[in-house]
Design a protein around this motif. Structure first.
Motif, PDB file in Angstrom:
ATOM      1  N   ALA A  69     -29.949  17.607 102.956  1.00  0.00           N
ATOM      2  CA  ALA A  69     -31.274  17.163 103.407  1.00  0.00           C
ATOM      3  C   ALA A  69     -32.024  16.657 102.192  1.00  0.00           C
ATOM      4  N   LYS A  70     -32.721  15.557 102.360  1.00  0.00           N
ATOM      5  CA  LYS A  70     -33.459  14.944 101.257  1.00  0.00           C
ATOM      6  C   LYS A  70     -34.904  14.728 101.658  1.00  0.00           C
ATOM      7  N   LEU A  71     -35.758  14.691 100.674  1.00  0.00           N
ATOM      8  CA  LEU A  71     -37.166  14.374 100.870  1.00  0.00           C
ATOM      9  C   LEU A  71     -37.275  12.948 101.391  1.00  0.00           C
ATOM     10  N   LEU A  72     -38.086  12.745 102.396  1.00  0.00           N
ATOM     11  CA  LEU A  72     -38.300  11.420 102.963  1.00  0.00           C
ATOM     12  C   LEU A  72     -39.737  11.003 102.686  1.00  0.00           C
ATOM     13  N   ARG A  73     -39.917  10.008 101.846  1.00  0.00           N
ATOM     14  CA  ARG A  73     -41.253   9.507 101.540  1.00  0.00           C
ATOM     15  C   ARG A  73     -41.683   8.535 102.625  1.00  0.00           C
ATOM     16  N   ILE A  74     -42.960   8.612 102.981  1.00  0.00           N
ATOM     17  CA  ILE A  74     -43.502   7.733 104.002  1.00  0.00           C
ATOM     18  C   ILE A  74     -44.290   6.646 103.289  1.00  0.00           C
ATOM     19  N   ARG A  75     -43.745   5.439 103.332  1.00  0.00           N
ATOM     20  CA  ARG A  75     -44.374   4.291 102.680  1.00  0.00           C
ATOM     21  C   ARG A  75     -44.552   3.184 103.717  1.00  0.00           C
ATOM     22  N   GLU A  76     -45.760   2.692 103.802  1.00  0.00           N
ATOM     23  CA  GLU A  76     -46.026   1.624 104.772  1.00  0.00           C
ATOM     24  C   GLU A  76     -45.091   0.446 104.525  1.00  0.00           C
ATOM     25  N   GLY A  77     -44.665  -0.154 105.626  1.00  0.00           N
ATOM     26  CA  GLY A  77     -43.777  -1.305 105.547  1.00  0.00           C
ATOM     27  C   GLY A  77     -42.309  -0.950 105.547  1.00  0.00           C
TER      28      GLY A  77
END
Length: 183
Positions: A69-77
């Motif tokens: 499991a990995k960190l999922l960054r939320i970035r617009e686009g």
């Protein structure tokens, strides 16, 4: 006894090149590999065992594929985008358009998160899910079924519980992070 040699590679690497020392020494060696959510692969390859009964090299396989499991960054686009009008049967004022940028759904399919935005308008709400919101920009007025209103603006965080009914009114435009949980 079987010995395992872990080999990790990413989608940008050539796994045949990575494994060539093993493959050239052992002729053919099946690989057990599965992609994880972030497209990283983990493969386990067992070492050969010698079978003294018929004097041949016997390769046994008890390797296990591992998902990390990995960190999922939320970035617009970078999410799945869906744009369109608010359902016409819900609209009370204006012709509001909305954009949802979906970033994550859990393995059970009951938790979702992303970025949502709309332009000016007012519509009815009926929640069957719990939603956490953080207003990134803009302003909205949320009114419950009894007529109590709350104005939310950039920097405000709040929850809308399952069972909530009322209205949402976007003043100008609004954008929020959302996280939704459904039973």
């Amino acid at each position: 006894m079987t010995t395992h040699f872990p080999i990790s590679y990413t989608t940008g690497s050539n796994w045949m090149t990575t494994l060539s020392p093993l493959l050239s020494h052992h002729h053919s060696l099946p690989a057990f590999a599965i992609p994880t959510r972030q497209l990283e692969y983990r493969a386990f390859f067992p070492a050969p065992m010698h079978n003294t009964h018929n004097r041949k090299n016997v390769i046994t396989f008890s390797g296990v594929a591992i998902m990390t499991a990995k960190l999922l960054r939320i970035r617009e686009g970078q999410g799945e985008r869906e744009a369109g009008p608010v359902a016409p049967e819900k609209v009370l004022a204006g012709m509001p358009q909305q954009l949802t940028e979906h970033f994550f759904t859990n393995s059970k399919g009951n938790f979702f998160c992303g970025v949502w935005s709309s332009d000016a308008g007012k519509w009815t709400l009926t929640y069957s899910e719990d939603e956490f919101c953080y207003i990134i920009e803009g302003e909205a007025i949320i009114t419950d079924a009894e007529g109590s209103s709350e104005t939310v603006t950039a920097g405000d965080a709040f929850c809308i519980p399952a069972g909530f009914t009322g209205t949402w009114e976007t003043i100008g435009s609004v954008k929020k992070f959302y996280a939704i949980y459904e039973d």
